[in-house]
Structure formats: structure tokens, C-alpha cells
Design an enzyme around this catalytic site. Structure first.
Site, short mmCIF file in Angstrom:
data_model
loop_
_atom_site.label_atom_id
_atom_site.label_comp_id
_atom_site.label_asym_id
_atom_site.label_seq_id
_atom_site.Cartn_x
_atom_site.Cartn_y
_atom_site.Cartn_z
N MET A 1 7.76 4.84 6.04
CA MET A 1 7.93 3.44 5.64
C MET A 1 9.24 3.26 4.86
O MET A 1 9.91 2.24 4.99
CB MET A 1 6.74 2.95 4.82
CG MET A 1 5.42 2.96 5.59
SD MET A 1 5.50 2.23 7.24
CE MET A 1 5.87 0.55 6.86
N GLU A 2 9.60 4.26 4.08
CA GLU A 2 10.87 4.21 3.34
C GLU A 2 12.05 4.23 4.31
O GLU A 2 13.02 3.48 4.13
CB GLU A 2 10.94 5.37 2.35
CG GLU A 2 10.04 5.23 1.15
CD GLU A 2 8.56 5.53 1.39
OE1 GLU A 2 7.77 5.36 0.46
OE2 GLU A 2 8.17 5.92 2.52
N ASP B 1 24.13 -10.34 7.07
CA ASP B 1 24.56 -11.21 5.98
C ASP B 1 26.08 -11.19 5.81
O ASP B 1 26.69 -12.23 5.57
CB ASP B 1 23.88 -10.80 4.68
CG ASP B 1 24.35 -11.64 3.51
OD1 ASP B 1 24.19 -12.88 3.56
OD2 ASP B 1 24.90 -11.07 2.55
N MET C 1 0.80 -1.23 0.00
CA MET C 1 0.00 0.00 0.00
C MET C 1 0.84 1.28 0.00
O MET C 1 0.30 2.37 0.11
CB MET C 1 -0.96 0.01 1.20
CG MET C 1 -1.92 -1.15 1.21
SD MET C 1 -2.84 -1.27 -0.34
CE MET C 1 -3.39 -2.97 -0.22
N CYS C 2 2.15 1.16 -0.14
CA CYS C 2 3.01 2.35 -0.23
C CYS C 2 2.93 2.94 -1.63
O CYS C 2 2.95 2.22 -2.62
CB CYS C 2 4.46 1.99 0.08
SG CYS C 2 4.80 1.86 1.82
N HIS C 3 2.85 4.25 -1.68
CA HIS C 3 2.83 4.95 -2.96
C HIS C 3 4.25 5.12 -3.49
O HIS C 3 5.20 5.24 -2.71
CB HIS C 3 2.22 6.35 -2.79
CG HIS C 3 0.78 6.31 -2.43
ND1 HIS C 3 0.35 6.14 -1.15
CD2 HIS C 3 -0.33 6.42 -3.21
CE1 HIS C 3 -0.98 6.16 -1.13
NE2 HIS C 3 -1.41 6.32 -2.36
#
Length: 159
Positions: free
Chosen positions: A110-111, A125, A74-76
Site C-alpha cells: 500500500m505504501e 499538477d 487500516m494501514c499500520h
């Protein structure tokens, strides 16, 4: 109870942001990876077999910020104007801080969170061979406390 803006009739959808004002938006997120003291010293001294851990994690964070809409449904897709990635090396941990800036119609938290998450995963990693125990597990390696430190919205003023 507060309503979720992206759920209607039990169905998820992307929120319409077309009527929102275009403003300058910043968000900063942070998170930490706990590692063995010896592993942190190898990161600090540049003695990790796979290469420069923090340079690689910084690049991974920037790429992740730009790919956030591909990962979170749902992120634009928004114009990212700046990404700044900083690391703080402790005795037994590394903290990642990611600040994202945009001029757009929706926030960039969110980014920023995605950038921090991928930076920390990249560190894991790159040092996993030093972190494994004799069974191949990671009993003391942990990613913690990923959170938004700040979110800012500024009105654009013409100069």
C-alpha cells in the site's frame, strides 16, 4: 469465497499483527501518466515553469510513502527503511516505479502504491497548464495502470 481479514461482523477494524514474525519486506509498484508529446519534452529538457518535475515528484512520492497510514485507515504505521523512486520517460508518457522496503510485521504494497499515485498526481499538477485544452479540461491526460509489480518477504538471518 475468501474472507477479508479486516472485516468482522460487518465492521471494519485494524488487523492485529502483533503475533506475526518480523521480516524484511519489499514491494514495488508502477503506474503511468499519459501526456502530450510536447509536455513530455518539456519535462525531459527541464523547461517546465513550476520547476524540476521529476525531482518534485520523487520527493512527493517519498513523503506519501511515509504518510500512507494517515491516508488509508487500516494501514499500520510501520518502519520504512528505504524508498527508491525511478522514472522512465517515454514519447508521450512518464512511468513511475516506487520500491519500498521495511523490516516489520506487515507488507508495504500500500505504501508503494501510494507513492506511485502521488508521484503521478504531482507530475500532473506541475504540467497541468500545458495539458489543458481551450475549455480548461484535460481530454488526453490520464493516469493509468497503477499496480504492484512485486511483493517479497524474506526471513531475517542473523549474521
Amino acid at each position: 469465497m475468501q474472507e477479508f481479514s479486516h472485516i468482522k461482523d460487518d465492521r471494519a477494524y485494524m488487523v492485529d499483527i502483533s503475533n506475526k514474525d518480523t521480516v524484511v519486506r519489499y514491494a514495488t509498484a508502477s503506474g503511468k501518466i499519459k501526456l502530450h508529446d510536447e509536455t513530455v519534452e518539456k519535462i525531459r529538457s527541464g523547461d517546465v515553469e513550476k520547476g524540476n518535475v521529476l525531482a518534485t515528484a520523487r520527493t512527493a512520492a517519498i513523503l506519501a510513502v511515509k504518510r500512507t497510514p494517515d491516508l488509508i485507515p487500516m494501514c499500520h504505521q510501520i518502519p520504512i527503511t528505504s524508498v527508491d523512486v525511478e522514472f522512465e520517460i517515454g514519447k508521450s508518457d512518464v512511468t513511475a516505479n516506487v520500491e519500498v522496503k521495511s523490516v516489520g510485521r506487515t507488507g508495504v504494497e500500500m505504501e508503494a502504491l501510494t507513492g506511485v499515485s502521488v508521484a503521478l498526481l504531482t507530475i500532473w499538477d506541475m504540467v497541468k497548464s500545458a495539458e489543458k485544452d481551450n475549455t480548461g479540461n484535460y481530454p488526453s491526460t490520464a493516469i493509468e495502470n497503477i499496480h504492484v509489480i512485486r511483493k517479497v518477504k524474506e526471513t531475517i538471518t542473523n549474521q
